[in-house]
Design a protein around this motif. Structure first.
Motif, PDB file in Angstrom:
ATOM      1  N   ASP A 131      37.787  69.001  31.477  1.00  0.00           N
ATOM      2  CA  ASP A 131      36.365  69.264  31.216  1.00  0.00           C
ATOM      3  C   ASP A 131      35.614  67.994  30.832  1.00  0.00           C
ATOM      4  OD1 ASP A 131      36.897  71.914  31.671  1.00  0.00           O
ATOM      5  OD2 ASP A 131      37.408  72.290  29.572  1.00  0.00           O
ATOM      6  N   GLY A 132      36.368  66.986  30.483  1.00  0.00           N
ATOM      7  CA  GLY A 132      35.750  65.701  30.177  1.00  0.00           C
ATOM      8  C   GLY A 132      35.016  65.687  28.853  1.00  0.00           C
ATOM      9  N   LEU A 133      34.413  64.562  28.581  1.00  0.00           N
ATOM     10  CA  LEU A 133      33.569  64.410  27.395  1.00  0.00           C
ATOM     11  C   LEU A 133      32.135  64.266  27.892  1.00  0.00           C
ATOM     12  CD1 LEU A 133      35.722  61.881  25.342  1.00  0.00           C
ATOM     13  CD2 LEU A 133      35.438  64.326  24.897  1.00  0.00           C
ATOM     14  N   LEU A 134      31.250  65.089  27.296  1.00  0.00           N
ATOM     15  CA  LEU A 134      29.878  65.122  27.793  1.00  0.00           C
ATOM     16  C   LEU A 134      28.915  64.627  26.720  1.00  0.00           C
ATOM     17  CD1 LEU A 134      30.039  68.692  29.391  1.00  0.00           C
ATOM     18  CD2 LEU A 134      30.552  66.503  30.476  1.00  0.00           C
ATOM     19  N   GLY A 135      27.715  64.371  27.148  1.00  0.00           N
ATOM     20  CA  GLY A 135      26.642  64.032  26.217  1.00  0.00           C
ATOM     21  C   GLY A 135      26.763  62.646  25.614  1.00  0.00           C
ATOM     22  N   ILE A 136      27.170  61.690  26.424  1.00  0.00           N
ATOM     23  CA  ILE A 136      27.273  60.320  25.918  1.00  0.00           C
ATOM     24  C   ILE A 136      26.110  59.520  26.493  1.00  0.00           C
ATOM     25  CG2 ILE A 136      28.744  58.261  25.829  1.00  0.00           C
ATOM     26  CD1 ILE A 136      30.918  60.666  26.633  1.00  0.00           C
ATOM     27  N   TRP A 137      25.050  59.463  25.716  1.00  0.00           N
ATOM     28  CA  TRP A 137      23.840  58.846  26.248  1.00  0.00           C
ATOM     29  C   TRP A 137      23.528  57.546  25.526  1.00  0.00           C
ATOM     30  CZ3 TRP A 137      22.877  60.514  30.752  1.00  0.00           C
ATOM     31  CH2 TRP A 137      23.152  61.849  31.087  1.00  0.00           C
ATOM     32  N   PRO A 138      22.759  56.690  26.199  1.00  0.00           N
ATOM     33  CA  PRO A 138      22.437  55.382  25.622  1.00  0.00           C
ATOM     34  C   PRO A 138      21.552  55.497  24.383  1.00  0.00           C
ATOM     35  CG  PRO A 138      21.873  55.455  27.971  1.00  0.00           C
ATOM     36  CD  PRO A 138      22.223  56.840  27.555  1.00  0.00           C
ATOM     37  N   SER A 139      21.431  54.413  23.616  1.00  0.00           N
ATOM     38  CA  SER A 139      20.512  54.355  22.486  1.00  0.00           C
ATOM     39  C   SER A 139      19.092  54.536  22.983  1.00  0.00           C
ATOM     40  CB  SER A 139      20.607  53.011  21.785  1.00  0.00           C
ATOM     41  OG  SER A 139      21.898  52.833  21.275  1.00  0.00           O
ATOM     42  N   GLU A 140      18.221  54.812  22.027  1.00  0.00           N
ATOM     43  CA  GLU A 140      16.840  55.130  22.374  1.00  0.00           C
ATOM     44  C   GLU A 140      16.205  54.068  23.280  1.00  0.00           C
ATOM     45  OE1 GLU A 140      14.664  57.996  22.772  1.00  0.00           O
ATOM     46  OE2 GLU A 140      16.266  58.280  21.310  1.00  0.00           O
ATOM     47  N   TRP A 141      16.344  52.793  22.900  1.00  0.00           N
ATOM     48  CA  TRP A 141      15.664  51.727  23.645  1.00  0.00           C
ATOM     49  C   TRP A 141      16.158  51.583  25.088  1.00  0.00           C
ATOM     50  CZ3 TRP A 141      18.547  47.662  25.564  1.00  0.00           C
ATOM     51  CH2 TRP A 141      19.832  47.502  25.036  1.00  0.00           C
ATOM     52  N   ALA A 142      17.368  52.093  25.347  1.00  0.00           N
ATOM     53  CA  ALA A 142      17.924  51.926  26.693  1.00  0.00           C
ATOM     54  C   ALA A 142      17.915  53.241  27.465  1.00  0.00           C
ATOM     55  CB  ALA A 142      19.345  51.378  26.603  1.00  0.00           C
ATOM     56  N   LYS A 143      17.191  54.223  26.932  1.00  0.00           N
ATOM     57  CA  LYS A 143      17.219  55.556  27.536  1.00  0.00           C
ATOM     58  C   LYS A 143      16.627  55.597  28.937  1.00  0.00           C
ATOM     59  CE  LYS A 143      18.775  59.306  25.381  1.00  0.00           C
ATOM     60  NZ  LYS A 143      18.866  59.347  23.914  1.00  0.00           N
ATOM     61  N   SER A 144      15.532  54.845  29.139  1.00  0.00           N
ATOM     62  CA  SER A 144      14.907  54.927  30.464  1.00  0.00           C
ATOM     63  C   SER A 144      15.834  54.310  31.503  1.00  0.00           C
ATOM     64  CB  SER A 144      13.571  54.188  30.461  1.00  0.00           C
ATOM     65  OG  SER A 144      13.780  52.800  30.632  1.00  0.00           O
ATOM     66  N   LYS A 145      15.714  54.801  32.726  1.00  0.00           N
ATOM     67  CA  LYS A 145      16.582  54.309  33.800  1.00  0.00           C
ATOM     68  C   LYS A 145      16.389  52.807  33.998  1.00  0.00           C
ATOM     69  CE  LYS A 145      18.217  58.350  34.730  1.00  0.00           C
ATOM     70  NZ  LYS A 145      19.435  58.682  34.006  1.00  0.00           N
ATOM     71  N   THR A 146      15.150  52.380  33.854  1.00  0.00           N
ATOM     72  CA  THR A 146      14.864  50.961  34.067  1.00  0.00           C
ATOM     73  C   THR A 146      15.490  50.105  32.965  1.00  0.00           C
ATOM     74  OG1 THR A 146      12.770  51.643  35.028  1.00  0.00           O
ATOM     75  CG2 THR A 146      13.024  49.306  34.477  1.00  0.00           C
ATOM     76  N   ALA A 147      15.307  50.520  31.719  1.00  0.00           N
ATOM     77  CA  ALA A 147      15.868  49.753  30.617  1.00  0.00           C
ATOM     78  C   ALA A 147      17.387  49.670  30.770  1.00  0.00           C
ATOM     79  CB  ALA A 147      15.503  50.384  29.287  1.00  0.00           C
ATOM     80  N   TYR A 148      17.996  50.789  31.129  1.00  0.00           N
ATOM     81  CA  TYR A 148      19.444  50.785  31.256  1.00  0.00           C
ATOM     82  C   TYR A 148      19.891  49.914  32.423  1.00  0.00           C
ATOM     83  CZ  TYR A 148      24.185  52.163  30.478  1.00  0.00           C
ATOM     84  OH  TYR A 148      25.505  52.118  30.169  1.00  0.00           O
TER      85      TYR A 148
END
Lengths: 257, 237, 619
Positions: free
Chosen positions: C441-458
């Motif tokens: 089932d994997g590990l889910l919900g691993i998202w970047p920090s706020e400042w890197a949330k946008s696709k462009t920033a990431y």
């Protein structure tokens, strides 16, 4: 002998019951060119490999300047000041001639763990000096992969000299070369050896080369040292003629140069 | 004049960039024993490999009997009747003597002596004693005999021997010369490469000297005797 | 006590099944030196064909046993076709090419089987006459298992007789030692190889067909059996059939009893045993050191610092990458992020493989370790993305430190197999250790920090991390350390003989490569928001190999080009039905037609000046 650089006593090795080298003893003094000859399978290569640490001896003693080096790894033997050249040339095909020598210098100066400064800028002058010494300066920027055979041999010599060795082990230095080139390479070696006061132990098939350049000769047969001495002594030794140089009609031509 | 068994015409062979054989041409007649002389690196082994098509010539042709065998698959060349004994012997070390011989076995050919294991053991008595030993357990001289015997199992018309005397004790070399004379007496055609002029002179009828991949001398040994310059120039005696 | 005996018998029967597959693999490797990934596919095909013959042939003329034999024969013919069409062309290529090409066959076979037989799991009938159980010490033992137990030794003896008592066998053994000499003695070795492939594939097909009454038949059979068969072959000694038998017994019993003790870790256990065996006997129980018969391939040119032209191209590319988000849509930005990640992943493999001469078939292990390392920080330590991205390379480097210690002790195919096993350990741990990794089932919900949330920033974050890492690796390649690795690849003897401890340098190089792959994994997990065991599985490792191959093994810019092309290509075709087959065909074509890869091809044209390579003197 007090001034002996290399002193070998009772060196022995067997492979599965077959005695490849048995009870070989000899000394090598400073500045001497000592040839080891004998038929194929006589144990020359085995002997060599034990001296440079590639092979473990069953018994015996190998002293370099009075210190036992038997059982040392090839690396450690090299660090003690023993250089070697290979029968089948071993160079880095994907590097230039200069880089080949630089690698040896980088290792000598213990800089192989440097992950930042470009390797090609390291010890350039030293490398070029060594290449000049063996007459390869003009070819410094060529890829080793495309060198002529004789040039590869000279490159090997430059690599072997990079850590200013006291003793040089040369396995068939002139194998596969044209006669004239052989003479030139061995003359070059002899000059360098004299100039730098290095001792050389070499194996060789070409008797012209051996008789012309060796200061002393040892003859191995079936793993045993059957004769050693000056060129003339060995040449006229009945046993040596029988097993190697040949005394019968078949090989009479071989011995005269 | 007997007819030509093997003919090389203007052969040019390369290893990578290195041009090894330059317009090499020579012939071997049926029943003849020819020695290919020349020093290390002159191109003797490459000549042998080119005949076997183990090295493909870039230009020129190899004629065997009436066929042009250039660019044939190596096994076809062998099946057509050329037996090859390479320089490094290349015994199958994990196989027994009997098995090594089995690999070489090919059907008999018309008009030629048929070699059986028994014949070969007469020719090479040492092998008989060691028939169940593995190849790698044998000495250099025994391996050399085995490699010749293995090739004879293919009942070749033409035998290619690459430096049969190299690295072998003189005593064995003398035996080898004897054996080659026996093989010759059976009517086999032989092309051997040699550095040892004296060995070659005992067994061969004719000498071809190769230098830098070309034939520079092709005549009898007597002729070679009277021509010391050639001898000194091209052979490292 | 009787329970254990029953368990022992179960172990024996699975050992026999395993042996049937492994012996064919070992036989093929021994003779042709090809590590045949497609062997598992032949096994799977055998099962499907046998099942279909039993179920659908009217009146079942063949009967069960007839169907099994017919299936094995059909598989053998398929194997022969694969050998003639593909493998014959690449026998002299480096093992990497062969492995990748046979993996292409795996992909094609998967889709072919899907197309012909459908994607449903199938359950075959019991074998007639052997559908009951026998009671031994009171425990019920399936009669069919007893048949399998007998079959292993029978096949072993049969093969032994074939190899030792027939002319064919003598020729095969001779060809294993020296192909050229065999040809020189008048044996058509090409045909001989085909017959070996026929026999090997027959055994794989037989192994698969015999599983019909025992297990469900599904599309995952190929990779699961091939991993196990590799383990058996490597433990036994590659090319040794008796070795494969002993190893199969070992693994069969290990599984049978391991499941009682450590039910969570059965898959891992097999790989651990393999690692232990290889430390004690680097070439397997009955194997021999690799002979140097394999030619080293083409000679490489010295590497040169980038020319002005190449620097300008790289500069332009960088400018393009920087301004890209202003010009492209979100979809393209996500895709470009992916390309950056995989460029780094491929470059890290290229770093050890091309520069260091250490072929890794399991590089996904370090990608996966990096990804999981980062995910653990978020999931269990409550850390931030920044810390997680630091943890990723550390975790991967730690893994590489452990596995690398074993791997650098071997070389060539053996090393490649050990890296594969290491990756399987990582994969199976991730798969089986559910509490930690969530298993499938994997590990889910691993998202970047706020400042890197946008696709462009990431995207920019990925550009800095991946781009920076690639440049750093390039710098290392030109450093004394990089040269030392390359020297070790060119000529290990020479390297040792100028006083260099090669193994230590290789180990360090291995760890560096793992670390960089870990960075890629870390960046990856935040771009997707999740991580599954697949990221450490065989196909992911093969992806990296394909990207390197696609770009050109001998070209420094190769992995970047390869990753770009591969990712874009995959993106295009993965929308199609049967995209796996298409990808497989592309992979095979590259290996067979353009082995120097795209970047290598461009370079070759750029310096047309000469350097033709023909046959190398090989003695």
């Amino acid at each position: 002998m007090s001034q002996s650089v290399l002193s070998v006593r009772n060196l022995s090795k067997s492979f599965g019951g077959l005695k490849a080298v048995s009870d070989v003893s000899f000394d090598l003094v400073k500045g001497e060119l000592l040839a080891m000859i004998g038929p194929n399978g006589a144990g020359k290569t085995t002997c060599f490999n034990m001296l440079n640490g590639q092979l473990k001896a069953d018994a015996g003693q190998v002293m370099l300047n009075g210190e036992s080096i038997l059982g040392f790894s090839p690396r450690k033997v090299w660090r003690k000041g023993v250089g070697r050249t290979f029968q089948i040339t071993a160079t880095y095909a994907s590097m230039t001639v200069r880089e080949n020598v630089q690698m040896a210098l980088i290792s000598h100066h213990r800089r192989t763990w440097d992950i930042w400064r470009p390797a090609s800028g390291q010890h350039v002058e030293e490398a070029m000096d060594l290449l000049a010494l063996v007459g390869m300066k003009e070819q410094a920027e060529r890829a080793a992969a495309i060198l002529a055979y004789g040039d590869l041999k000279r490159l090997e010599l430059a690599i072997a000299l990079a850590h200013a060795p006291e003793l040089l082990l040369m396995d068939e230095p002139t194998a596969g070369m044209a006669p004239k080139e052989r003479v030139r390479l061995m003359q070059l070696t002899a000059d360098i050896v004299a100039e730098r006061n290095i001792s050389v132990l070499f194996t060789e098939h070409d008797m012209d080369v051996v008789f012309a350049h060796a200061h002393r000769i040892m003859v191995l047969n079936r793993g045993e040292l059957i004769a050693s001495g000056s060129v003339d002594e060995v040449r006229n030794d009945a046993r040596v003629q029988e097993v190697y140089l040949g005394g019968g009609t078949l090989f009479e031509g071989q011995a005269h140069g | 004049m007997a007819d030509t068994m093997l003919g090389l015409r203007d052969i040019n062979t390369y290893y990578g960039k290195a041009h090894i054989l330059h317009d090499l041409s020579f012939k071997v007649k049926t029943g003849e024993v020819v020695a290919l002389l020349g020093r290390n690196g002159a191109g003797k082994t490459t000549t042998m490999r080119t005949i076997m098509q183990l090295a493909r010539p870039r230009a020129g042709s190899v004629q065997f009997e009436s066929q042009d065998i250039t660019r044939w698959a190596t096994h076809k060349v062998a099946q057509s009747g050329i037996g090859y004994v390479p320089e490094e012997r290349r015994i199958f070390g994990d196989l027994t003597v009997m098995e090594n011989l089995e690999v070489g076995r090919q059907p008999a050919r018309d008009g030629l002596p048929v070699w059986t294991v028994e014949h070969l053991f007469e020719l090479f008595p040492n092998l008989a004693e060691r028939r169940n030993n593995r190849g790698k357990q044998m000495s250099g001289g025994e391996q050399q005999m085995l490699t010749i015997a293995r090739t004879l199992m293919g009942n070749p018309k033409l035998l290619l021997l690459d430096e049969p005397s190299e690295g072998i004790a003189p005593v064995i070399v003398e035996q080898m010369a004897q054996t080659l004379l026996e093989i010759k007496a059976k009517g086999l055609t032989v092309l051997l490469s040699e550095q040892n002029l004296h060995f070659a002179r005992i067994v061969a009828d004719r000498a071809i000297i190769i230098e830098s991949g070309s034939a520079v001398f092709d005549s009898t040994f007597e002729e070679l005797e009277t021509n010391p310059e050639i001898r000194d120039q091209y052979l490292s005696v | 006590m009787s329970f254990y005996f029953a368990q022992f018998l179960t172990g024996l029967s699975s050992a026999s099944s395993l042996f049937l597959v492994a012996c064919g693999l070992s036989l093929i490797f021994g003779v042709s030196r090809v590590v045949n990934f497609a062997h598992g596919s032949f096994y799977m095909l055998g099962a499907y064909v046998a099942y279909s013959l039993v179920q659908y042939v009217p009146g079942s003329i063949l009967g069960f046993w007839g169907s099994v034999i017919a299936a094995a024969l059909i598989v053998a013919l398929v194997g022969v076709v694969v050998e003639i069409l593909i493998l014959k062309r690449i026998y002299n290529a480096p093992e990497l090419y062969q492995l990748v090409a046979t993996f292409g066959v795996v992909l094609v076979m998967q889709d072919a089987i899907l197309l012909v037989f459908g994607g449903e799991d199938q359950f075959g009938p019991r074998a007639p006459g052997l559908d009951g159980v026998v009671r031994i010490f009171g425990e019920p033992i399936p009669e069919y298992d007893l048949l399998l137990i007998a079959l292993g030794p029978i096949v072993l003896c049969g093969l032994w007789l074939l190899l030792n008592r027939t002319r064919w066998g003598v020729l095969v053994r001779a060809a294993t030692l020296d192909r050229e000499m065999v040809a020189s003695l008048g044996v058509n070795q090409s045909w001989l190889f085909t017959t070996v492939f026929f026999l090997g594939s027959f055994l794989a097909g037989l192994g698969g067909a015999l599983q019909v009454p025992r297990v469900s038949i599904n599309l995952l059979m190929d990779l699961s059996i091939i991993a196990e068969a590799f383990v058996v072959v490597v433990i036994g000694g590659m090319g040794s059939i008796p070795g494969a038998f002993i190893a199969a017994l070992l693994i069969g019993e290990l599984n049978a009893f391991g499941v009682l003790v450590l039910p969570q870790a059965t898959i891992v256990l097999a790989f651990v045993v393999m690692a232990v065996v290889l430390i004690l006997r680097p070439y397997g129980l009955l194997g021999k050191p690799e002979t140097l018969a394999h030619s080293a391939g083409q000679v490489e040119l010295p590497i040169r610092p980038a020319s002005t032209l190449a620097k300008s191209v790289a500069g332009l590319l960088l400018v393009g990458l920087v301004i890209m988000p202003f010009l492209a849509g979100e979809f393209a930005i996500v895709l470009a992020t992916d390309v950056l990640i995989f460029a780094l992943f491929a470059a890290s493999l290229h770093f050890i493989m091309s520069n260091g001469g250490m072929v890794s078939f399991g590089h996904a292990a370090y990608f996966g370790l990096g990804a999981y390392g980062a995910a653990f920080v978020i999931k269990y330590a409550g850390g931030s993305m920044e810390i997680a991205l630091l943890a990723a390379p550390l975790m991967a480097a730690a893994g590489a430190l452990v596995f690398g210690w074993f791997c650098v002790r071997l070389s060539g195919v053996y090393m490649a197999m050990l890296t594969l096993a290491a990756a399987q350990i990582v994969w199976s741990t991730a798969f089986q250790w559910q509490d930690l990794t969530g298993g499938d089932d994997g590990l889910l919900g691993i998202w970047p920090s706020e400042w890197a949330k946008s696709k462009t920033a990431y995207y920019y974050l990925a550009l800095v991390l991946c781009g920076g890492s690639i440049l750093a690796m390039r710098r290392i390649i030109f450093s004394p350390f990089g040269y030392t690795l390359r020297g070790g690849r060119d000529n290990p003897n020479r390297t040792e003989s100028i006083g260099i401890n090669l193994r230590q340098h290789q180990w360090a190089g291995f760890v560096m490569a793992g670390m960089f792959a870990g960075i890629a994994g870390g960046v990856y997990v935040f771009s997707k928001g999740s991580i599954f065991p697949d990221e450490a599985a065989i196909p992911r490792s093969v992806d990296a190999l394909v990207m390197v191959l696609l770009g050109g093994v001998q070209t420094l810019s190769g992995p970047v080009v390869g990753a770009g092309v591969f990712r874009l290509l995959e993106d295009e075709i993965s929308r199609l039905d049967y995209w796996r087959a298409i990808l497989g065909v592309i992979i095979i074509s590259i290996v067979v037609i353009a082995p120097e890869g795209i970047a290598g091809f461009i370079r070759k044209i750029a310096m047309k000046a000469g350097f033709e390579h023909g046959e190398e003197a090989s003695s």
